[in-house]
Write a protein that holds these residues in place. Sequence first.
Motif, PDB file in Angstrom:
ATOM      1  N   UNK A  64     -83.952  97.608  20.755  1.00 55.74           N
ATOM      2  CA  UNK A  64     -84.322  98.219  19.481  1.00 55.74           C
ATOM      3  C   UNK A  64     -84.040  99.711  19.546  1.00 55.74           C
ATOM      4  N   UNK A  65     -83.208 100.173  18.640  1.00 56.74           N
ATOM      5  CA  UNK A  65     -82.830 101.589  18.604  1.00 56.74           C
ATOM      6  C   UNK A  65     -83.492 102.257  17.408  1.00 56.74           C
ATOM      7  N   UNK A  66     -84.758 102.583  17.570  1.00 60.31           N
ATOM      8  CA  UNK A  66     -85.513 103.187  16.473  1.00 60.31           C
ATOM      9  C   UNK A  66     -85.755 104.676  16.691  1.00 60.31           C
ATOM     10  N   UNK A  67     -84.970 105.277  17.557  1.00 66.15           N
ATOM     11  CA  UNK A  67     -85.186 106.695  17.879  1.00 66.15           C
ATOM     12  C   UNK A  67     -84.934 107.624  16.696  1.00 66.15           C
ATOM     13  N   UNK A  68     -84.172 107.199  15.705  1.00 67.08           N
ATOM     14  CA  UNK A  68     -83.962 108.023  14.511  1.00 67.08           C
ATOM     15  C   UNK A  68     -85.097 107.852  13.508  1.00 67.08           C
ATOM     16  N   UNK A  69     -85.750 106.703  13.514  1.00 64.11           N
ATOM     17  CA  UNK A  69     -86.804 106.417  12.536  1.00 64.11           C
ATOM     18  C   UNK A  69     -88.119 107.101  12.878  1.00 64.11           C
ATOM     19  N   UNK A  70     -88.445 107.122  14.132  1.00 65.53           N
ATOM     20  CA  UNK A  70     -89.730 107.674  14.557  1.00 65.53           C
ATOM     21  C   UNK A  70     -89.906 109.162  14.221  1.00 65.53           C
ATOM     22  N   UNK A  71     -88.933 110.024  14.491  1.00 68.74           N
ATOM     23  CA  UNK A  71     -89.121 111.450  14.199  1.00 68.74           C
ATOM     24  C   UNK A  71     -89.316 111.782  12.722  1.00 68.74           C
ATOM     25  N   UNK A  72     -88.833 110.919  11.818  1.00 66.11           N
ATOM     26  CA  UNK A  72     -89.035 111.209  10.390  1.00 66.11           C
ATOM     27  C   UNK A  72     -90.341 110.615   9.879  1.00 66.11           C
ATOM     28  N   UNK A  73     -91.086 109.959  10.772  1.00 65.39           N
ATOM     29  CA  UNK A  73     -92.412 109.483  10.404  1.00 65.39           C
ATOM     30  C   UNK A  73     -92.545 108.002  10.149  1.00 65.39           C
ATOM     31  N   UNK A  74     -91.475 107.231  10.349  1.00 68.26           N
ATOM     32  CA  UNK A  74     -91.577 105.789  10.148  1.00 68.26           C
ATOM     33  C   UNK A  74     -92.498 105.185  11.205  1.00 68.26           C
ATOM     34  N   UNK A  75     -93.373 104.318  10.765  1.00 68.36           N
ATOM     35  CA  UNK A  75     -94.319 103.676  11.678  1.00 68.36           C
ATOM     36  C   UNK A  75     -93.598 102.589  12.461  1.00 68.36           C
TER      37      UNK A  75
ATOM     38  N   UNK B 140     -93.831  99.388  15.535  1.00 60.98           N
ATOM     39  CA  UNK B 140     -94.708  98.423  16.190  1.00 60.98           C
ATOM     40  C   UNK B 140     -94.854  98.804  17.658  1.00 60.98           C
ATOM     41  N   UNK B 141     -95.735  98.134  18.359  1.00 57.79           N
ATOM     42  CA  UNK B 141     -95.901  98.387  19.794  1.00 57.79           C
ATOM     43  C   UNK B 141     -94.613  98.130  20.565  1.00 57.79           C
ATOM     44  N   UNK B 142     -93.759  97.251  20.025  1.00 61.02           N
ATOM     45  CA  UNK B 142     -92.485  96.921  20.675  1.00 61.02           C
ATOM     46  C   UNK B 142     -91.370  97.903  20.306  1.00 61.02           C
ATOM     47  N   UNK B 143     -91.663  98.850  19.395  1.00 64.16           N
ATOM     48  CA  UNK B 143     -90.656  99.836  18.996  1.00 64.16           C
ATOM     49  C   UNK B 143     -89.875  99.455  17.760  1.00 64.16           C
ATOM     50  N   UNK B 144     -90.248  98.356  17.091  1.00 66.88           N
ATOM     51  CA  UNK B 144     -89.562  97.957  15.858  1.00 66.88           C
ATOM     52  C   UNK B 144     -90.111  98.758  14.681  1.00 66.88           C
ATOM     53  N   UNK B 145     -89.240  99.072  13.727  1.00 67.55           N
ATOM     54  CA  UNK B 145     -89.656  99.787  12.527  1.00 67.55           C
ATOM     55  C   UNK B 145     -90.454  98.817  11.653  1.00 67.55           C
ATOM     56  N   UNK B 146     -91.631  99.228  11.242  1.00 68.55           N
ATOM     57  CA  UNK B 146     -92.462  98.381  10.375  1.00 68.55           C
ATOM     58  C   UNK B 146     -91.957  98.479   8.937  1.00 68.55           C
ATOM     59  N   UNK B 147     -91.801  97.321   8.296  1.00 68.07           N
ATOM     60  CA  UNK B 147     -91.335  97.257   6.909  1.00 68.07           C
ATOM     61  C   UNK B 147     -92.221  96.305   6.117  1.00 68.07           C
ATOM     62  N   UNK B 148     -92.179  96.451   4.790  1.00 73.25           N
ATOM     63  CA  UNK B 148     -92.873  95.505   3.924  1.00 73.25           C
ATOM     64  C   UNK B 148     -91.900  94.390   3.548  1.00 73.25           C
TER      65      UNK B 148
END
Length: 100
Positions: free
Chosen positions: A30-41, A43-51
Amino acid sequence: MEPDNDTIRITTPTATYPFASIYPALGSDTCSTLASPIGARLSDEGCVRVDGHQRTTVSGFFAAGDVVAGLDQISHAMGQAGVAATTIRNELGERATLVR
């Protein structure tokens, strides 16, 4: 791997196993390193949470595919992308009249 009539036989050092089919699973990172700094929540596994419409916790930011939890399959990611694209289009249509 050896074909044998209607089965495929896989031989390991300890046994031979017959299968009707083989489903490849390569896994993913999972490559969520761009999502986290902009404030995207995440999961514990590093996945971007979505609705259910692929919206993240950041307004106007959507995520689909291997970066969100779910099946790590191309067809599933394409479906998620279609949902995100439709939601984006509908949200833009609420802001201004869209011309076709």
